[in-house]
Design an enzyme around this catalytic site. Structure first.
Site, PDB file in Angstrom:
ATOM      1  N   THR A  33       0.847  -1.200   0.000  1.00  0.00           N
ATOM      2  CA  THR A  33       0.000   0.000   0.000  1.00  0.00           C
ATOM      3  C   THR A  33       0.876   1.241   0.000  1.00  0.00           C
ATOM      4  O   THR A  33       1.852   1.324   0.753  1.00  0.00           O
ATOM      5  CB  THR A  33      -0.933   0.025   1.223  1.00  0.00           C
ATOM      6  OG1 THR A  33      -1.817  -1.103   1.157  1.00  0.00           O
ATOM      7  CG2 THR A  33      -1.771   1.294   1.244  1.00  0.00           C
ATOM      8  N   PHE A  90       1.173   5.176   0.780  1.00  0.00           N
ATOM      9  CA  PHE A  90       0.591   6.193   1.645  1.00  0.00           C
ATOM     10  C   PHE A  90       1.147   7.563   1.265  1.00  0.00           C
ATOM     11  O   PHE A  90       2.323   7.682   0.896  1.00  0.00           O
ATOM     12  CB  PHE A  90       0.931   5.924   3.113  1.00  0.00           C
ATOM     13  CG  PHE A  90       0.282   4.677   3.677  1.00  0.00           C
ATOM     14  CD1 PHE A  90      -0.871   4.768   4.443  1.00  0.00           C
ATOM     15  CD2 PHE A  90       0.833   3.427   3.441  1.00  0.00           C
ATOM     16  CE1 PHE A  90      -1.464   3.634   4.963  1.00  0.00           C
ATOM     17  CE2 PHE A  90       0.238   2.280   3.952  1.00  0.00           C
ATOM     18  CZ  PHE A  90      -0.920   2.380   4.720  1.00  0.00           C
TER      19      PHE A  90
END
Length: 319
Positions: free
Chosen positions: A219, A221
Site C-alpha cells: 500500500t 501512503f
C-alpha cells in the site's frame, strides 16, 4: 495517413507553444496556480502531531512510523475525513493516508477528500501488507465462525477465505480495530485479519500467517499537510484538473507531458458529483515546482484543461 497525423500533431504543438508564450507575456511571467501554491510553502515541522485513520497497529500507523520515525507522536482517528478536519483546524500537522494498493488499486475515499479540502501532499511511503488470521489465545481455527477486517483486507485475502465458505465476513472501519474488537468480545468464534503488530498490541494469537492472495501486496501512503512543503530530494509533482466534455480533450492534456518531456507516472480519474459522466483527473509526474520551465508547463496545461490545482511536490518513495 501517418504523415498526415504527424503534420497535424506538429501544427497543434506549434499552436500550443504560441498560446503559452502569449499567456506568459500577457501575465508578465506570472502563473497563478503555481504562484499561489509556492506562496503557501512552509518548512517541515519538527516533532509534528500526526494523525491517521484507524487504531494503533493499523498499517497507517506503520506508515507514519516509517516516514516520521519510531518516536512520532501519532493518533488514530475513526474516519478518513476526521484526519482532514484536524489538519484544517490545526489540531494536527500531518495526516498519513493510504492512496493506492498494488492489488486493489486506488483508495477512492481519499482521492475524493483530497479534492474536497485545501491540502497538499508533502511525502509518500509504502508499507508491505502482510495479513494474518488471529484469534483469542485459547481459540483455534476450528472455533471460527466470523471474521472481521477492513473491506480491503477481506478482499485481499479472498482466495484464502474462499476455502472457508462457512465463515461470515464482516467488514470494519480498519484492520487493527478488528483485532481490538476480537480482544474485547472475548468470543472464541471471532477472528480478525490484520498485521502482526496488531496481534501483539491486542494480545491475539496468529494461527495463519500472510494469507493475502498477492504476496507482493503493498500500500502506498501519502503524507498530507495544510501547507505546501518542498522537501529535499523532491522529484514528483501531483496535480488535478478537469477536461472539457468533448472528443480528444484528455489527449490534448496528455500531449503537454510529451512536449515537455515529463514522465507521467500515474493518472487517476474520479467522477464530478454535480456533473454526470464527467471526471476530474489526478496526475503525478516527474518534476520540481521550482524548476525553470515549470511555469511554462503549468500554462500549457491551463491552455488545455480546466480547474488545474497543484497538490504537491515530494520525493518518490516506491520501494
Amino acid at each position: 495517413m501517418a504523415d498526415e497525423i504527424q503534420i497535424i500533431n506538429e501544427k497543434y504543438i506549434g499552436q500550443l507553444r504560441e498560446r503559452v508564450d502569449r499567456k506568459l507575456g500577457e501575465n508578465n511571467g506570472a502563473c497563478e496556480p503555481l504562484d499561489l501554491a509556492l506562496r503557501r510553502e512552509r518548512k517541515p515541522i519538527e516533532n509534528p502531531r500526526v494523525v491517521y485513520q484507524g487504531e494503533p497497529g493499523a498499517y497507517s500507523e506503520m506508515a507514519a512510523i516509517d516516514f516520521f520515525g519510531k518516536d512520532v507522536k501519532s493518533e488514530g482517528l475513526v474516519h478518513f475525513e476526521d484526519t482532514f478536519r484536524q489538519l484544517q483546524d490545526g489540531s494536527a500537522d500531518y495526516a498519513v493516508l493510504p492512496i493506492e494498493n498494488s492489488s486493489t488499486g486506488a483508495i477512492r475515499q481519499v482521492y475524493d477528500l483530497l479534492a474536497q479540502y485545501e491540502c497538499y501532499m508533502v511525502g509518500e511511503t509504502t508499507v508491505k501488507v502482510r495479513h494474518n488470521l488471529m484469534v483469542l489465545p485459547d481459540a483455534d481455527i476450528s472455533d471460527i465462525k466470523t471474521v472481521f477486517s477492513h473491506e480491503q483486507g477481506l478482499f485481499q485475502c479472498e482466495q484464502f477465505l474462499n476455502y472457508h465458505p462457512e465463515w461470515e465476513r464482516v467488514p470494519q472501519a480498519d484492520t487493527a480495530g478488528s483485532a481490538r474488537m476480537v480482544a474485547e468480545l472475548k468470543d472464541k468464534s471471532k477472528a480478525a485479519i490484520c498485521s502482526s503488530r496488531a496481534a501483539e498490541i491486542y494480545g491475539l494469537k496468529i494461527i495463519e500467517k500472510e494469507i493475502n492472495t498477492n504476496t507482493n501486496n503493498t500500500t502506498r501512503f501519502v503524507v498530507v499537510s495544510k501547507k505546501l512543503e518542498l522537501r529535499e530530494g523532491r522529484d514528483k509533482i501531483c496535480i488535478s484538473f478537469k477536461t472539457a466534455h468533448k472528443a480528444g480533450a484528455l489527449h490534448e492534456a496528455l500531449t503537454v507531458f510529451r512536449i515537455y518531456g515529463l514522465n507521467l507516472v500515474r493518472l487517476e480519474s474520479r467522477p464530478i458529483p454535480e456533473h454526470n459522466w464527467e471526471y476530474m483527473f489526478f496526475a503525478e509526474f516527474t518534476g520540481d515546482l521550482t524548476g525553470p520551465d515549470m511555469k511554462t508547463v503549468v500554462w500549457a496545461l491551463m491552455c488545455t484543461v480546466n480547474d488545474i490545482r497543484i497538490f504537491g511536490n515530494f520525493k518518490s518513495n516506491l520501494d
